[in-house]
Each structure stands twice: as structure tokens, then as C-alpha cells.
Design a protein around this motif. Sequence first.
Motif, PDB file in Angstrom:
ATOM      1  N   ARG A 207       4.542   2.703  -6.374  1.00  0.00           N
ATOM      2  CA  ARG A 207       4.488   3.989  -5.672  1.00  0.00           C
ATOM      3  C   ARG A 207       3.202   4.111  -4.855  1.00  0.00           C
ATOM      4  NH1 ARG A 207       7.769   5.367 -10.166  1.00  0.00           N
ATOM      5  NH2 ARG A 207       6.038   5.464 -11.640  1.00  0.00           N
ATOM      6  N   ARG A 208       2.095   3.619  -5.393  1.00  0.00           N
ATOM      7  CA  ARG A 208       0.833   3.647  -4.643  1.00  0.00           C
ATOM      8  C   ARG A 208       0.912   2.744  -3.415  1.00  0.00           C
ATOM      9  NH1 ARG A 208      -1.646   3.488  -9.867  1.00  0.00           N
ATOM     10  NH2 ARG A 208      -2.008   1.240  -9.591  1.00  0.00           N
ATOM     11  N   ASP A 209       1.538   1.594  -3.564  1.00  0.00           N
ATOM     12  CA  ASP A 209       1.683   0.679  -2.434  1.00  0.00           C
ATOM     13  C   ASP A 209       2.539   1.304  -1.340  1.00  0.00           C
ATOM     14  OD1 ASP A 209       1.464  -1.988  -1.124  1.00  0.00           O
ATOM     15  OD2 ASP A 209       3.632  -2.031  -1.481  1.00  0.00           O
ATOM     16  N   LEU A 210       3.610   1.976  -1.737  1.00  0.00           N
ATOM     17  CA  LEU A 210       4.457   2.662  -0.761  1.00  0.00           C
ATOM     18  C   LEU A 210       3.662   3.730  -0.026  1.00  0.00           C
ATOM     19  CD1 LEU A 210       7.345   3.250   0.402  1.00  0.00           C
ATOM     20  CD2 LEU A 210       7.527   4.996  -1.392  1.00  0.00           C
ATOM     21  N   GLU A 211       2.900   4.524  -0.772  1.00  0.00           N
ATOM     22  CA  GLU A 211       2.124   5.600  -0.156  1.00  0.00           C
ATOM     23  C   GLU A 211       1.084   5.033   0.814  1.00  0.00           C
ATOM     24  OE1 GLU A 211       1.094   9.278   0.968  1.00  0.00           O
ATOM     25  OE2 GLU A 211       2.751   8.777  -0.399  1.00  0.00           O
ATOM     26  N   ARG A 212       0.443   3.945   0.445  1.00  0.00           N
ATOM     27  CA  ARG A 212      -0.539   3.315   1.329  1.00  0.00           C
ATOM     28  C   ARG A 212       0.111   2.888   2.642  1.00  0.00           C
ATOM     29  NH1 ARG A 212      -1.397  -1.562   2.877  1.00  0.00           N
ATOM     30  NH2 ARG A 212       0.112  -2.435   1.388  1.00  0.00           N
ATOM     31  N   ARG A 213       1.276   2.288   2.552  1.00  0.00           N
ATOM     32  CA  ARG A 213       1.969   1.822   3.747  1.00  0.00           C
ATOM     33  C   ARG A 213       2.406   2.997   4.628  1.00  0.00           C
ATOM     34  NH1 ARG A 213       4.430  -3.442   3.602  1.00  0.00           N
ATOM     35  NH2 ARG A 213       3.829  -4.645   1.758  1.00  0.00           N
ATOM     36  N   VAL A 214       2.959   4.016   4.013  1.00  0.00           N
ATOM     37  CA  VAL A 214       3.423   5.177   4.779  1.00  0.00           C
ATOM     38  C   VAL A 214       2.251   5.839   5.488  1.00  0.00           C
ATOM     39  CG1 VAL A 214       4.450   7.479   4.620  1.00  0.00           C
ATOM     40  CG2 VAL A 214       5.416   5.584   3.293  1.00  0.00           C
ATOM     41  N   THR A 215       1.145   6.009   4.777  1.00  0.00           N
ATOM     42  CA  THR A 215      -0.040   6.632   5.365  1.00  0.00           C
ATOM     43  C   THR A 215      -0.533   5.845   6.570  1.00  0.00           C
ATOM     44  OG1 THR A 215      -0.701   7.548   3.216  1.00  0.00           O
ATOM     45  CG2 THR A 215      -2.403   7.371   4.904  1.00  0.00           C
ATOM     46  N   GLU A 216      -0.528   4.519   6.464  1.00  0.00           N
ATOM     47  CA  GLU A 216      -1.001   3.677   7.565  1.00  0.00           C
ATOM     48  C   GLU A 216      -0.046   3.755   8.763  1.00  0.00           C
ATOM     49  OE1 GLU A 216      -3.382   1.013   9.754  1.00  0.00           O
ATOM     50  OE2 GLU A 216      -3.745   2.385   8.083  1.00  0.00           O
ATOM     51  N   ILE A 217       1.246   3.765   8.507  1.00  0.00           N
ATOM     52  CA  ILE A 217       2.213   3.882   9.605  1.00  0.00           C
ATOM     53  C   ILE A 217       2.006   5.189  10.352  1.00  0.00           C
ATOM     54  CG2 ILE A 217       4.666   4.220  10.130  1.00  0.00           C
ATOM     55  CD1 ILE A 217       5.247   2.263   7.787  1.00  0.00           C
ATOM     56  N   LEU A 218       1.878   6.279   9.621  1.00  0.00           N
ATOM     57  CA  LEU A 218       1.702   7.593  10.258  1.00  0.00           C
ATOM     58  C   LEU A 218       0.360   7.655  11.000  1.00  0.00           C
ATOM     59  CD1 LEU A 218       3.130   9.915   7.469  1.00  0.00           C
ATOM     60  CD2 LEU A 218       4.223   9.217   9.606  1.00  0.00           C
ATOM     61  N   ARG A 219      -0.657   6.986  10.468  1.00  0.00           N
ATOM     62  CA  ARG A 219      -1.956   6.958  11.158  1.00  0.00           C
ATOM     63  C   ARG A 219      -1.829   6.230  12.502  1.00  0.00           C
ATOM     64  NH1 ARG A 219      -6.003   3.825  12.362  1.00  0.00           N
ATOM     65  NH2 ARG A 219      -5.028   1.988  11.401  1.00  0.00           N
ATOM     66  N   LEU A 220      -1.117   5.116  12.512  1.00  0.00           N
ATOM     67  CA  LEU A 220      -0.933   4.366  13.753  1.00  0.00           C
ATOM     68  C   LEU A 220      -0.105   5.143  14.763  1.00  0.00           C
ATOM     69  CD1 LEU A 220      -0.270   0.822  12.245  1.00  0.00           C
ATOM     70  CD2 LEU A 220      -2.288   1.538  13.560  1.00  0.00           C
ATOM     71  N   ILE A 221       0.877   5.888  14.278  1.00  0.00           N
ATOM     72  CA  ILE A 221       1.712   6.689  15.184  1.00  0.00           C
ATOM     73  C   ILE A 221       0.900   7.815  15.804  1.00  0.00           C
ATOM     74  CG2 ILE A 221       3.645   8.327  15.241  1.00  0.00           C
ATOM     75  CD1 ILE A 221       5.014   6.537  13.138  1.00  0.00           C
ATOM     76  N   GLU A 222       0.065   8.429  14.999  1.00  0.00           N
ATOM     77  CA  GLU A 222      -0.760   9.530  15.515  1.00  0.00           C
ATOM     78  C   GLU A 222      -1.839   9.031  16.461  1.00  0.00           C
ATOM     79  OE1 GLU A 222      -2.104  11.330  11.934  1.00  0.00           O
ATOM     80  OE2 GLU A 222      -0.133  12.183  11.432  1.00  0.00           O
ATOM     81  N   GLY A 223      -2.102   7.720  16.426  1.00  0.00           N
ATOM     82  CA  GLY A 223      -3.007   7.098  17.389  1.00  0.00           C
ATOM     83  C   GLY A 223      -4.465   7.306  17.105  1.00  0.00           C
TER      84      GLY A 223
END
Length: 283
Positions: free
Chosen positions: A267-283
Motif C-alpha cells: 500500500r505504501r508503494d502504491l501511494e508513493r507511485r500515485v503521488t509521483e504521477i500526480l506531481r509530474l502531471i501538476e508539473g
Amino acid sequence: MVAVLAGVALWQVVPATQRDAPGKAAQAAQLPATADVRANGTDARPSHGRPAEVDRVKAFEELKQRAKAGDAVAQRLLADTYEGCYFVNIDRDKFMGSLDFNKQVIRAPAQLSVLEQVADERFAQCGAVDGGAIVPMQLVTGWYAQAAENGDLAARLMDNAFKRKRLDTAEAAEQLEEVLGSNDPAAVFAMGSTLHSNYPASAEGPAAGLMTGEHAGEAWLVAGCRMGYDCGPTGKLMGTLCLIQNACTGEDFESYLKREMMNEAQRRDLERRVTEILRLIEG
């Protein structure tokens, strides 16, 4: 781990000849007409004495008209609608009858109630889709192809996956950048549902770590959900998971996914990945 690649459940059972679809909007006339579907073996009729509701029929016909007029988003939504009714309208009576087997597997009264509600809702929705006629897979793949041709990014990812188009490293990197820059929940979600079909096993660049690994696809799905893609308890995604995988829990997709994971580290690994994806999208 749950097989959660929404929208791709049909790929493994579709004959290769059915995956070939018209690739341009000008080829719309080649898609099977409702009359042709009926002539090929199934009357477009409601079952169990429950005619399709007038408002459902109206909404579907309006969506189809927008798609035929060239609206790329409507074309993708029409493909998605047909896909959601593919396994329902093959045999509507058998679909409802098959719930008896599901009920033997699902014991909890609350989950049985969710199953019945989901089945009734999907049955009614699909009764409005060309009058409940069988959905040829060409309608699904053809409308995705046309939406892709007309510029819908999510549809392009789906079209590539249906055609089993494997991107090379350069193409994968280019498409990744396009998805990250799109700010489109549907495209981000489609990235997750097509990741293992479209992308090479290895990736390069700053986002390479988000393209590989056990939970890469799920991370993109959850990111799309958080951006606004419909992953709620009553949405099509969770309805399909209920009908196909007996995931009739009444949860949204992210909650269901995290509960099904084996341990907190996942679950922590999933959250880390999701957070990074959203960070890249927000630019």
C-alpha cells in the motif's frame, strides 16, 4: 493480486479477426448497424418484462448522434458504453440467470444486495443500448479507433491495446509525456489499464520507475481516479468488478484495491507511485 485492468477484460477472449477495426472517422459506415445485428441472430428486445426506460434510451441515442457527428469524446464514451454491455447483451436472459452462481459465492447479505443492485442497473442500462441487441466487438474497437483518429488521447491508448500495438522505447516516452501533460483523468486511467499491453518491459527517463513493477498499472488507475475519473462505488468500473470478479463491496476503487493488497508495504508503494504521477502531471 486482483486483476484490475479495467476496460481490458475482454481482450483475451476476443478473436483476432474481431480486433481489426476501421481506423478513420470516414469509415463510420463500415461499423455494424443495429439492424444488421438483429438480423444476425438476436432481436433487440427487453427481457424479464422490464423495457428500457425512455430517459436511458434518449441519453444513449443522443450520445450516439454526437459520436456520429464526429465528437471524439462522445465516440470514446460510446465505445466504453458498448464495451460495458458486451457481456450483458450476448444473452440477456442468461446474464440474469448467471447471478444465481454469483450468489452462491457471495455470502455476506450486504454484498448480495450490492450485486443485485449492480446487476439490475447494468441490465437496464444495456437494455437501452440499441434495444438490448448483441454488441459486436467491432462496435467497441471501431469507435475507439475513430475517437483516437479524431484526437482523443485515452481512446488512442485503448485503440493501441486492442490492436496489440507495442510501442518502442521512443514512442513510449513520447506518449508518456503526452499523458502527463494532458491533465486528462481518462487518459491517465487508460494509461493504467493499457500499460502492460502497450509499453515495453523496460523504460527510460525520469518516469521510468512508474512504468514498471508490480503495481505500476494500478498506480496510474488510482491517479486517474483521484483526478476525477469515475471510480466511485456506483460507477461502471466498480459495477464491472462486481459482476466479473464478485467485488461487490460497495467501496470505491482505491479503497477496494488497497484492502485487497497483501500488506502495508504494498500500500505504501502504491501511494508513493500515485503521488509521483500526480506531481509530474501538476508539473
